[in-house]
Design an enzyme around this catalytic site. Structure first.
Site, PDB file in Angstrom:
ATOM      1  CD  GLU A  74      -1.928   2.347   1.327  1.00 57.85           C
ATOM      2  OE1 GLU A  74      -1.721   2.922   0.438  1.00 57.85           O
ATOM      3  OE2 GLU A  74      -1.780   2.652   2.749  1.00 57.85           O
TER       4      GLU A  74
ATOM      5  CD  GLU B 237      -2.783  -2.843   4.121  1.00 62.84           C
ATOM      6  OE1 GLU B 237      -2.036  -3.530   4.692  1.00 62.84           O
ATOM      7  OE2 GLU B 237      -3.154  -1.485   4.276  1.00 62.84           O
TER       8      GLU B 237
END
Length: 492
Positions: free
Chosen positions: A264, A473
């Protein structure tokens, strides 16, 4: 608990006293190099922290490896109960967590209470419930070359190296280890060396919650520790949050063992203001959103694309937002913009502004109030009159700096929004919801809000494409990052 009792002194003076690593549920004295951790709002030294030596990183991985079999053999209900117990302990010590984050990161307390502490705990609760889910898929019958039936079940990938960024130390950790634990994996957690104190603190909380030994280990360290962990042969999956530059190196290191990664990374997210909107009704919200946490957020909507017919009105309405921006002491509840994390980062952010002005851009709006004498503060700035290929338009600044670019029509707005190396997030302001939804569907972004959207849902995926990363996520998508599918087929 070995942390300081916050009932005995103001929270603004609180510094976690934990200086030990947590390996196999035991406190371990770090044997690596040490460094100072400073309060970015005061420049005071909060603590001197010792990092993990290479052999201690190995010990943490070994502990997670030994714990993996027993943890993955538990039922989902049993893992859920252990995770809820950890959430209970976090709840009981939320004041310490809050104070640690405000003093270590510099996030204003008015924001940190909700977005840095309450949000993370609520996500851990959701992940604990998700641990109970049976993910078996029944495929039914198949008749070639003989009659059979099939199920698809799932098994956990193994030991996860979770490496987090500095800006949201609790949330980013929970997003990783919560999903991994729910899936049946075990974890070695390594925070950014810029903000290690909060992670050391909740390593202590892990011990208080009495998770099975080795299920969640916490170590701290710099580049050497990160490299050893991400390239470790005992690790099966690497999850990282941070810059795209570091993310690419983590990917290379994990590839040595053919390990999967969840990355991320950064963003240069667009906020599109379509024609027909009442800019006066949302301009303030737009600016207070990209500038929160000092602009130190990967999904900061700091690339403002405004229809040319609304450009002047937008700037006029934006002036009020800049009047409401209060830069300063993060413990003052009137403050909504805190410091940058370090002096070099402050200088980097200021450098983007200076370079943009030298290239012909202008400061269209800025906060001009004097900054505190100490602390790594930057006054918010809105830049304009730059081409869309300008450095300040295309690169992630990670500070309280936004840039506005006008567009002629919706087609150009979509083209400009997608004209970036990143693909993390976007927002569409539209008078008509159907039009906003139509534009949203054309944007290359992992998350698109319409008219400001809402909160960070625990059941929705978060992540991006391009230089914004790999995988997702949160939600069911986040848990499946730590699961492998298994096809089971039998003859009838």
């Amino acid at each position: 608990m070995t942390t300081t009792n916050t009932d005995s002194r103001p929270l603004r003076d609180f510094v976690p006293q934990v200086r030990t690593l947590t390996i196999a549920n035991k406190p371990v004295q770090p044997a690596g190099e040490s460094w100072e951790v400073r309060n970015p709002a005061t420049e005071d030294v909060l603590a001197t922290v010792g990092g993990a030596a290479p052999e201690q990183v190995d010990q943490a991985v070994t502990a997670a490896r030994e714990a993996f079999g027993p943890w993955s053999s538990l039922t989902g209900v049993q893992r859920s109960a252990a995770m809820h117990r950890l959430a209970d302990v976090f709840e009981a010590h939320r004041d310490e967590l809050l104070a640690s984050i405000v003093n270590e990161v510099g996030t204003p307390v008015s924001l940190a209470e909700g977005m840095q502490v309450a949000l993370g705990i609520s996500h851990l609760r959701w992940q604990a419930e998700a641990a109970k889910k049976d993910r078996t898929v029944h495929l039914g019958g198949f008749d070639q070359p003989v009659p059979t039936e099939s199920d698809v079940t799932h098994f956990p990938v193994g030991v996860v190296a979770a490496i987090t960024g500095y800006n949201y130390p609790l949330n980013l950790a929970i997003y990783k280890f919560g999903a991994a634990l729910a899936a049946g994996c075990t974890v070695v957690l390594l925070p950014s060396p810029r903000t290690p104190l909060t992670t050391l603190l909740f390593g202590d909380l892990v011990r208080e919650a009495e998770l099975p030994a080795g299920v969640l280990n916490t170590v701290v360290g710099g580049t050497e520790a990160g490299q050893r962990l991400s390239a470790h042969r005992g690790v099966d999956k690497v999850s990282f949050t941070g810059s795209d530059a570091v993310g690419s190196k983590i990917m290379e290191q994990a590839a040595r063992n053919l390990n999967g990664v969840t990355l991320e990374l950064g963003g240069k997210s667009a906020s599109i203001v379509l024609p027909g909107t009442e800019v006066e009704s949302f301009a303030t919200d737009m600016h207070l959103r990209w500038s929160r946490n000092g602009g130190q957020g990967c999904a900061a909507l700091a690339r403002l694309l405004v229809h040319e017919d609304l450009y002047d009105r937008f700037l006029a309405a934006s002036a009020d937002a800049f009047e409401q921006m209060v830069v300063g002491d993060p413990w003052d509840r009137e403050t909504n913009i805190g410091p940058m994390i370090r002096p070099d980062h402050r200088d980097r952010v200021r450098g983007y502004v200076d370079d943009a002005v030298e290239a012909g851009g202008k400061k269209l709006l800025s906060v001009e109030k004097p900054l505190p004498d100490k602390g790594y503060f930057v006054n918010p700035v809105l830049l304009g009159e730059l081409g869309h290929d300008a450095r300040a338009v295309q690169e992630e600044i990670f500070g309280p700096v936004a840039v506005v670019v006008p567009f002629r029509d919706t087609e150009e707005a979509v083209r400009l929004a997608n004209d970036t190396a990143y693909g993390l997030a976007a927002n569409v302001w539209a008078a008509d919801l159907d039009e906003g939804r139509h534009v949203a569907e054309r944007l290359r972004a992992g998350t698109v809000w319409i008219n400001g959207g809402g909160g960070m849902r625990p059941d929705a995926p978060f992540g991006g494409s391009g230089r914004s990363g790999v995988g997702r996520e949160l939600g069911e998508w986040g848990i499946r990052e730590y699961l492998e599918p298994r096809h089971i087929q039998w003859r009838l």
